[in-house]
Design a protein around this motif. Sequence first.
Motif, short mmCIF file in Angstrom:
data_model
loop_
_atom_site.label_atom_id
_atom_site.label_comp_id
_atom_site.label_asym_id
_atom_site.label_seq_id
_atom_site.Cartn_x
_atom_site.Cartn_y
_atom_site.Cartn_z
N ARG A 120 -7.37 1.22 7.03
CA ARG A 120 -6.44 1.50 5.93
C ARG A 120 -5.83 0.24 5.35
N GLU A 121 -5.79 -0.84 6.12
CA GLU A 121 -5.25 -2.07 5.54
C GLU A 121 -6.20 -2.66 4.52
N GLN A 122 -7.42 -2.14 4.45
CA GLN A 122 -8.38 -2.59 3.44
C GLN A 122 -8.28 -1.75 2.17
N ILE A 123 -7.46 -0.69 2.19
CA ILE A 123 -7.44 0.29 1.11
C ILE A 123 -6.06 0.36 0.50
N GLY A 124 -6.01 0.31 -0.81
CA GLY A 124 -4.78 0.57 -1.54
C GLY A 124 -4.89 1.93 -2.21
N MET A 125 -3.80 2.69 -2.21
CA MET A 125 -3.87 4.06 -2.70
C MET A 125 -2.69 4.36 -3.61
N VAL A 126 -2.95 4.91 -4.77
CA VAL A 126 -1.91 5.34 -5.70
C VAL A 126 -2.14 6.81 -5.97
N LEU A 127 -1.12 7.61 -5.70
CA LEU A 127 -1.27 9.06 -5.79
C LEU A 127 -0.52 9.64 -6.98
N GLN A 128 -0.90 10.83 -7.33
CA GLN A 128 -0.20 11.56 -8.37
C GLN A 128 1.22 11.88 -7.93
N ASP A 129 1.38 12.25 -6.63
CA ASP A 129 2.69 12.55 -6.07
C ASP A 129 3.30 11.25 -5.58
N THR A 130 4.24 10.72 -6.36
CA THR A 130 4.82 9.42 -6.00
C THR A 130 5.78 9.57 -4.83
N TRP A 131 5.91 8.50 -4.07
CA TRP A 131 6.84 8.49 -2.94
C TRP A 131 7.61 7.18 -2.95
N LEU A 132 8.93 7.27 -3.07
CA LEU A 132 9.81 6.12 -3.01
C LEU A 132 10.86 6.39 -1.93
N PHE A 133 11.20 5.35 -1.19
CA PHE A 133 12.22 5.52 -0.16
C PHE A 133 13.55 4.97 -0.67
N MET A 149 0.85 -1.19 0.00
CA MET A 149 0.00 0.00 0.00
C MET A 149 0.89 1.24 0.00
N THR A 150 0.66 2.15 -0.87
CA THR A 150 1.52 3.33 -0.92
C THR A 150 1.22 4.26 0.23
N ALA A 151 2.26 5.01 0.63
CA ALA A 151 2.09 5.91 1.76
C ALA A 151 1.26 7.11 1.35
N PRO A 152 0.46 7.66 2.26
CA PRO A 152 -0.34 8.83 1.94
C PRO A 152 0.54 10.03 1.67
N GLN A 153 0.09 10.84 0.78
CA GLN A 153 0.86 12.02 0.40
C GLN A 153 0.19 13.29 0.89
N ARG A 154 1.02 14.24 1.29
CA ARG A 154 0.47 15.52 1.71
C ARG A 154 0.36 16.43 0.50
N ARG A 155 -0.79 16.92 0.28
CA ARG A 155 -1.04 17.74 -0.91
C ARG A 155 -0.87 19.21 -0.63
N GLY A 156 -0.27 19.53 0.54
CA GLY A 156 -0.08 20.93 0.87
C GLY A 156 -1.20 21.45 1.73
N PRO A 157 -1.07 22.67 2.23
CA PRO A 157 -2.10 23.25 3.07
C PRO A 157 -3.41 23.40 2.32
N VAL A 158 -4.46 23.52 3.09
CA VAL A 158 -5.77 23.69 2.49
C VAL A 158 -5.84 25.02 1.78
N PRO A 159 -6.78 25.18 0.85
CA PRO A 159 -6.89 26.43 0.11
C PRO A 159 -6.98 27.62 1.05
#
Length: 653
Positions: free
Chosen positions: A482-495, A1-11
């Motif tokens: 969250r273990e039931q959910i898989g998430m793929v984001l526009q902002d990729t994260w690799l360690f 499961m990919t890690a959640p990404q922060r999309r920045g502060p709210v508008p």
Amino acid sequence: MTAPQRRGPVPGGPPAARMMMAGGPPEKLQDFKGSTKRLLALLKPQRLFVAGALTFGALGVFLSVLGPYLLGHATDVIFGGVIGRMPGYPPGATKDQVIEYLRANGQTTQADLLSGVDFTPGQGIDFDRLARVLGWVALIYVFAWVFGVLQGRLTTRAVQSAVYDLRQQVEEKLGRLPLSYFDQQPRGEVLSRATNDTDNIAQTLQQTFAQLVTALLMIVGVLGMMFWISPLLALIALVTVPLSIWLTTVIGKRSQPQFVAQWKVTGQLNGHIEEMFTGHTLVKVFGRQGEAAATFQEHNEKLYASSFRAQFVSGLIQPAMMFIGNVNYVLVAVVGGLRVASGSLSLGEVQAFIQYSRQFSQPLTQVASMANLVQSGVASAERVFALLDAAEQSPDPAPAKLDGVRGRIAFEDVSFRYLPDKPLIDNLNLTVEPGQTVAIVGPTGAGKTTLVNLLMRFYDVTGGRITLDGVDIATMPREQLREQIGMVLQDTWLFGGSIADNIGYGADSPDTAAVHAAAEAAHVDGFVRMLPDGYDTTIDEEGSNVSAGQKQLVTIARAFLAEPSILILDEATSSVDTRTEVLIQRAMATLRTGRTSFVIAHRLSTIRDADVILVMENGSIVEQGTHDSLLAAGGAYARLYSAQFAQAVAEVD
């Protein structure tokens, strides 16, 4: 499961975020006494080591205090031998007879001086006695050194263990903080509190705890010996203490705000460096190196100024204390000399007292000079405690009973707002049946990603509820959800690690075959096998040695491996070429089979086969239906589709 990404502060950005980025109002220590007590409380679990350190410190101080007194005896033995060998004494005369003889001849001063000296006329230095005294002195100082080493070892063990526990608390706290906290804090500021400030706390405790206790014990022990030798000289030595305390207090009050400012600006500087390093490519692309350097220079100058003021002001304590100590030394030497001349004290006692006066002023100076370290450490401690005291996300309830997750999602009268006075989603109702693919479209800021954040419980709803198979997700532990959910984001994260490790992040202890199968399904296998090290190719933390599209494919393979019941794709194919996108769309169709899927998309051509398309505007669902039915309705979706198609035609023309 990919890690959640922060999309920045709210508008618009929360006020706290804007204030912090602008530098914020000047800070000062809110509760110096309370923060100091809390800082010392970190040592409570290490009470055995602390007690041992204090015990050895007390023994070392006792022996160190005893040393000058014995050295004074050695001086008296030498001086008595020198006086005893002086010529002119009547043969066989005793000390008392010599003194009476001098008084009878009007030599009262010499008689008074010799009355305080232990000598035998005609006899020189008693080297056997001198050797015994010096032997005891050497033994005492050796044991004092041993006790000092033991004290230092136990102190280091106690302090480092306490700071280890503090780092653990910070790490665990970061895991309990809500996503909103990180949206409102510059990343470098959080890192500075977790690293620089904790390191400064360790340095402060290491350098001040044992020394401070030893210095205080030394003051008490030396003061007792001074009164034992001469109450008059002890009172003279104490005359300068009130002046020392007053100076330390005055200087300390002036330096305290400077240390707070120093560590605040350190956090701002770290935040700027982290931000510029992460986005260094964009900085260069837009030619903003000059502005980045200017901002760095501004923060650096502020840090220089606050650090200079903090260190300079607090540094005035030591020379001031040395001056007071020298004045005290002169007073003791003069009065002590007069007492020796009058026979009230021996030369050795005055010598010992002068050593004690030095030892007395030294720990006073030491305690005063520690003020800058203590204030710096307490300032850092207050920043770390502020992090530890930050409001946490609501605690997780007991695990819910889920008998095979089917994936039915329902939003029931859901309302949400980032800021209390700015509604974003009001009374949203939506039901997604198991296995359905739901596409979410709409203009930027419509609430598409927010909807997903609520489903993942990155944020909790402010009204209504969201259910999974009829169970309110607020009654489920976040990990279970969250273990039931898989998430793929526009902002990729690799360690930092191999490609196989990054793909394997989606499951617990996956085998090689499973990793390769996920890679083949996501079309990663093709380009990986062309790399010199294949799946063992190491990716740096920024993923700069693979392309953006390849990084996207690796994150998709990670989701394949997780085999989730619910799939969330947030612009998951935005970084790949058209041919690869077609392949991924086919793979996604296979992956979505039997799974509830949410797809956030801007390219509407990629969601034509979705079971339901939701059109969001201003936090509300204004339309829902299939691609064909929404086009036929001629509403918001049709306008979005037409605008996108018209733009594509214009680009071709």
